[in-house]
Design an enzyme around this catalytic site. Structure first.
Site, PDB file in Angstrom:
ATOM      1  N   SER A 314       5.484  15.122  -3.851  1.00 55.50           N
ATOM      2  CA  SER A 314       4.905  16.107  -4.758  1.00 55.50           C
ATOM      3  C   SER A 314       4.231  15.333  -5.746  1.00 55.50           C
ATOM      4  O   SER A 314       3.192  14.722  -5.746  1.00 55.50           O
ATOM      5  CB  SER A 314       6.033  17.245  -5.223  1.00 55.50           C
ATOM      6  OG  SER A 314       5.556  18.296  -6.082  1.00 55.50           O
ATOM      7  N   ASP A 325      -7.235   7.185  -3.823  1.00 61.82           N
ATOM      8  CA  ASP A 325      -8.568   7.662  -3.648  1.00 61.82           C
ATOM      9  C   ASP A 325      -9.468   7.160  -4.448  1.00 61.82           C
ATOM     10  O   ASP A 325     -10.918   7.115  -4.226  1.00 61.82           O
ATOM     11  CB  ASP A 325      -8.362   9.229  -3.680  1.00 61.82           C
ATOM     12  CG  ASP A 325      -8.253   9.825  -2.177  1.00 61.82           C
ATOM     13  OD1 ASP A 325      -8.131   9.056  -1.228  1.00 61.82           O
ATOM     14  OD2 ASP A 325      -8.256  11.070  -2.082  1.00 61.82           O
ATOM     15  N   LYS A 339       4.457  16.600   0.609  1.00 59.48           N
ATOM     16  CA  LYS A 339       4.620  17.852  -0.057  1.00 59.48           C
ATOM     17  C   LYS A 339       3.346  18.079  -0.853  1.00 59.48           C
ATOM     18  O   LYS A 339       3.046  17.912  -1.981  1.00 59.48           O
ATOM     19  CB  LYS A 339       5.802  17.944  -1.136  1.00 59.48           C
ATOM     20  CG  LYS A 339       5.838  19.321  -1.732  1.00 59.48           C
ATOM     21  CD  LYS A 339       7.111  19.508  -2.697  1.00 59.48           C
ATOM     22  CE  LYS A 339       7.235  20.809  -3.232  1.00 59.48           C
ATOM     23  NZ  LYS A 339       6.153  20.788  -4.192  1.00 59.48           N
TER      24      LYS A 339
END
Length: 506
Positions: A314, A325, A339
């Site tokens: 999460s 990224d 999640k």
């Protein structure tokens, strides 16, 4: 037939066809509108009918069931059933107890005595008592100031034995309004017993630990994401700066998540503007793109390694995904949990419910739900075979290691190694695993250090990479989650299955 007449007839046919087509279109449009209205009315009527049927069945059960029924039991059963029908493990009905536990985490504090505790369940190993055991006191809390130590047993709370209490019952008796008192009875060792009266205080949920590894690496361990996490992270980074750190490790292992805003705030310390995460809802107006501010607290010149494992979930995946990224960090460890959804909590009186309202996407526009985030360098903890698991279970039942630590608490390193090799041979287990189990048992009665470089192979790998490799170059060579996803789809493989791996013994 002259040309003009033919043209006129032709135009008439065209006009008639045009009007006919228009009439058909208008007729079809009105049909769609009418059908749409009927469907909408039927859907609304069905929703109303379902509500009425539920109410009627509820009343019928109350009035006609053979035994007297508690209305609250029926109500909670119906609520739980509705959320179970969604087949979403994160959308659930929350009882009063559930709401209390959740509020403690999301608010970041509660009234209590400041102890990490555990309670055994099921069949107990020989010599193991069914009482509450203190794992560790939280620093600067009533329990810590009273001198409670790891390994102490709590035999009683306000005169009530803890052997038959559930963990929820134990927590409800230890927690309470700050300023009120609770009396507990402690057993230390085999014979020492004494009562302690503690005055409850506001306990901050521990969220961040930090320390320097050597003279140059700042180690930041984020346990969970609460309202306190961003400020505690800021304090840790400021401390690293004072100590002239040259690199940073962010440890998100075993971090199950927490507050979205806290995760965004932590990522903001490392990113120089740009997207951190976006959330997409079924309702377009509720979709949001979250961005970082410029001039981050951790300058781009500081190389960053992030540690993740199967229990990183999460909010911790939001931070890991954003830093990966955006090319800001190199990820080491194991694939994260996966999640990728966002929940909101809605209170109902003293209870409530938690509902998934959106999915989140990393900066490269990837949702990692049920997929997880693959590390750039995979370092796995050794996995045991079925035979080894059976041997390990027998070792636990035989209580060999706890007995050794209890009887030979001051054993020399040579004696510990001798015992470890003996156990490893007897139970057919890896020597390093046995050595680590002995170390863990020794630490059970001490305050645990912030990190453990002796046995933590993933942390060892992170330190080696920062000291021996060109991290910015490694990051340039790594791929975004979008690139990994597209490659995996082309090959029909799990995302990141081609990722770089490293031997755990390196």
């Amino acid at each position: 037939m002259n040309y003009e007449q033919a043209s006129s007839d032709k135009r008439s046919r065209i006009v008639r066809r045009t009007w006919l087509g228009t009439t058909l279109c208008i007729g079809l449009f009105f049909s769609l509108v009418i059908v749409s209205q009927v469907v909408g009315q039927n859907t609304q009527k069905s929703q109303q009918n379902y509500s009425a049927i539920l109410q009627n069945v509820y009343n019928f059960i109350l009035n006609h069931y053979v035994d007297q029924v508690d209305p609250r039991v029926l109500y909670e059963g119906a609520m739980k059933g509705m959320f179970e029908a969604l087949e979403d493990p994160y959308s659930t009905y929350l009882t009063e107890s559930d709401m209390t536990d959740l509020n403690d985490t999301t608010q970041g504090s509660f009234g209590g005595v400041g102890l990490y505790i555990s309670k055994p369940s099921g069949k107990l190993p020989e010599g193991k008592l069914p009482y509450v055991e203190v794992a560790a006191p939280i620093e600067d809390t009533p329990g810590w100031r009273a001198g409670i130590m790891p390994g102490d047993l709590i035999l009683e709370i306000n005169g009530e034995s803890t052997d038959k209490l559930t963990m929820d019952e134990v927590l409800s008796r230890l927690r309470g309004e700050p300023g009120t008192e609770v009396t507990i009875r402690i057993r230390r060792g085999e014979k020492m017993e004494f009562p302690l009266t503690l005055k409850r205080a506001v306990i901050e949920v521990p969220t961040v630990k930090h320390a320097m590894i050597g003279d140059s690496i700042g180690y930041l361990k984020i346990l969970t994401f609460t309202p306190m996490t961003v400020e505690r992270t800021r304090e840790a980074i400021e401390d690293f700066k004072k100590k002239n750190y040259q690199a940073c490790i962010v440890d998100l292992r075993n971090n199950y998540g927490g507050l979205l805003n806290a995760a965004i705030g932590v990522a903001d310390f490392f990113l120089d503007g740009g997207v951190v995460v976006s959330t997409k809802s079924r309702l377009p107006g509720e979709s949001v793109v979250y961005t970082a501010r410029r001039n981050p607290l951790v300058p781009p010149s500081i190389p960053v390694v992030v540690l993740i494992n199967r229990a990183s979930a999460s909010a911790s995946e939001i931070v890991a995904g954003a830093l990966k990224d955006r090319g800001r960090a190199y990820l080491i460890g194991e694939r994260s949990y996966g999640k990728g959804s966002v929940q909101q909590v809605f209170p109902i009186d003293t209870a409530g419910f938690k509902l998934t309202t959106a999915r989140y996407y990393t900066p490269s526009d990837v949702n990692i739900d049920k997929k997880g985030i693959p590390p750039d360098m995979e370092v796995k903890e050794p996995e045991l075979t079925e035979v080894q698991l059976e041997s390990l279970n027998k070792l636990y039942q035989d209580n060999r290691i706890p007995n050794f630590v209890k009887n030979e608490g001051n054993a020399s390193p040579q004696r510990i190694e001798e015992f470890a090799r003996q156990v490893a041979t007897t139970y057919n287990l890896d020597f390093q695993l046995v050595r680590r189990l002995i170390h863990n048992e020794q630490m059970r009665t001490k305050i645990a250090p912030v990190y453990d470089l002796e046995f933590d192979i993933q942390l060892q790998a992170a330190v080696r990479v920062l000291k021996e490799k060109n991290v910015p170059e490694l990051i340039k060579q790594s791929k975004t989650l979008k690139q990994l996803q597209e490659e995996a789809e082309a090959k029909d493989e799990p995302v990141g299955s081609e990722g770089k791996s490293t031997n755990t013994q390196q």
